[in-house]
Design an enzyme around this catalytic site. Sequence first.
Site, PDB file in Angstrom:
ATOM      1  CG  ASN A 155      -0.251   0.017   2.514  1.00  0.00           C
ATOM      2  OD1 ASN A 155       0.432   0.985   2.829  1.00  0.00           O
ATOM      3  ND2 ASN A 155      -0.368  -1.061   3.298  1.00  0.00           N
ATOM      4  CG  ASP A 212      -7.380  -4.637   6.015  1.00  0.00           C
ATOM      5  OD1 ASP A 212      -7.092  -4.492   7.213  1.00  0.00           O
ATOM      6  OD2 ASP A 212      -7.795  -3.716   5.294  1.00  0.00           O
ATOM      7  CG  ASP A 252      -6.891  -5.552  14.096  1.00  0.00           C
ATOM      8  OD1 ASP A 252      -6.011  -4.908  14.709  1.00  0.00           O
ATOM      9  OD2 ASP A 252      -7.881  -5.023  13.570  1.00  0.00           O
ATOM     10  CE  LYS A 278     -11.245   1.425  11.703  1.00  0.00           C
ATOM     11  NZ  LYS A 278     -10.597   1.877  10.507  1.00  0.00           N
TER      12      LYS A 278
HETATM   13  O1  C5P Z   1      -8.963  -1.685  10.736  1.00  0.00           O
HETATM   14  P1  C5P Z   1      -8.051  -0.609  10.299  1.00  0.00           P
HETATM   15  O2  C5P Z   1      -6.945  -1.096   9.367  1.00  0.00           O
HETATM   16  O3  C5P Z   1      -8.714   0.624   9.773  1.00  0.00           O
HETATM   17  O4  C5P Z   1      -7.340  -0.153  11.656  1.00  0.00           O
HETATM   18  C1  C5P Z   1      -6.331   0.770  11.676  1.00  0.00           C
HETATM   19  C2  C5P Z   1      -5.557   0.633  12.951  1.00  0.00           C
HETATM   20  O5  C5P Z   1      -5.318  -0.728  13.294  1.00  0.00           O
HETATM   21  C3  C5P Z   1      -4.174   1.241  12.821  1.00  0.00           C
HETATM   22  O6  C5P Z   1      -3.795   1.712  14.099  1.00  0.00           O
HETATM   23  C4  C5P Z   1      -3.334   0.058  12.380  1.00  0.00           C
HETATM   24  O7  C5P Z   1      -1.956   0.233  12.686  1.00  0.00           O
HETATM   25  C5  C5P Z   1      -3.948  -1.080  13.166  1.00  0.00           C
HETATM   26  N1  C5P Z   1      -3.911  -2.385  12.496  1.00  0.00           N
HETATM   27  C6  C5P Z   1      -3.156  -3.413  13.009  1.00  0.00           C
HETATM   28  N2  C5P Z   1      -3.163  -4.665  12.411  1.00  0.00           N
HETATM   29  C7  C5P Z   1      -3.930  -4.893  11.326  1.00  0.00           C
HETATM   30  C8  C5P Z   1      -4.721  -3.850  10.795  1.00  0.00           C
HETATM   31  C9  C5P Z   1      -4.684  -2.612  11.408  1.00  0.00           C
HETATM   32  O8  C5P Z   1      -2.430  -3.199  13.991  1.00  0.00           O
HETATM   33  N3  C5P Z   1      -3.937  -6.099  10.771  1.00  0.00           N
END
Ligand code: C5P
Length: 398
Positions: A208, A276, A304, A337
């Site tokens: 990304n 993701d 996550d 979130k």
């Molecule tokens: O769900 P989303 O990607 O929008 O969440 C963003 C937050 O979660 C950020 O703080 C990102 O660093 C963290 N994150 C994570 N591991 C993932 C996806 C997101 O630590 N697999």
Amino acid sequence: MLSGKRILLIISGGIAAYKALELIRRLRERGAAVTPVLTSSAREFVTPLSVSALAGEKVYTDLFDLTDEAEMGHIQLSRVADLVLVAPATADLMAKMAQGSASDLASTLLLATDTPVMIAPAMNVRMWEHPATQRNLDTLKRDGITVIGPDEGDMACGEYGRGRLVEVPQIVAAVERALADGPLKGRRVLVTSGPTHEPIDPVRYIANRSSGAQGTAIAEALRDLGAEVVFVTGPAEKARPTGVEVIEVESALEMRAAVLGALPVAVGVFAAAVADWRVAQASGSKIKKQAGRLPVLEFAENPDILAEVSALGDERPGLVVGFAAETDDVVANATAKRWRKGCDWILANDVSPATGIMGGSENAVVLISEAGAEPWPRMDKRAVAERLAARIAEALGA
Ligand code: C5P
């Protein structure tokens, strides 16, 4: 001021070595005690006698000086200081440091020390620009060594370019910054940053556009408040922060392992743009192009990391900060979130293309906490980082 601070000053050989004399005077003027070490080539440029006269202390020069070993072994000598400063640092000494070589007193002290190290390189511009020196520089930065300079300008050898030792007042200022007793002194904090690369096969990956700019600025701001920062970064284009422990990772799975391995920490800031999904079965060999047939990639969900760390028991950091990049309903989505992830704070931002935030130098964030949503004015990413670091220090009662 530097009262009560001791600096182990390693002077390596080069025409700029004479400036170390002025440096010793200025450091002492600010209250620091200076223990000088001269390499053998430095002794061609400055005499141990003048160095010791200005430092008001014994000069150390040889590894096998038995008297020194009886008085103070090299391990102890490497650890008596609050900071090890190498000024000037030659290409040769940088190479030794990057290699982990311990072939003389200076390199042995640098390998044995558990004290923060700062170097001020000085050398001919071609030597500075040589890929080998640049490689060594990268290695040293990754090892958490703070590098100041070199400056650009006329050189003693008649050439012009980058390679001049930075001016003495700048070195003194950097030393004062490094030794500042900030409010986060003694607190270990973790920052994740950058994108992740998810392998498809040995040559292809999914990535990304995260530059790592905001995460890097946060690591620097926390460091500047005295924190001991562990910086876990994916392959980001932004240069790594200095003076912090850098752990380089590629994929989300590697990032997760590095984060869990870095615990316990007082604070975790999760600024990485973690993919993701990963390819469920990355191929061990390059996927061949086959006429008329397209490969089908099956995806698996990545862990996550933020949610996992937020849900930990004893090892959960006291304060967990996540990010939310949204394009609509920023506050509502980020508030949801925060609950979903279980973190304490979310810094939410609108990354709609019209804002120019993604990849830009500015950010406009809303801090979502238990207390509600607090919009911050649009500002430089560095300013966002400083404000966040100050809020973290406040929250920790530091
Ligand atoms: O769900 P989303 O990607 O929008 O969440 C963003 C937050 O979660 C950020 O703080 C990102 O660093 C963290 N994150 C994570 N591991 C993932 C996806 C997101 O630590 N697999």
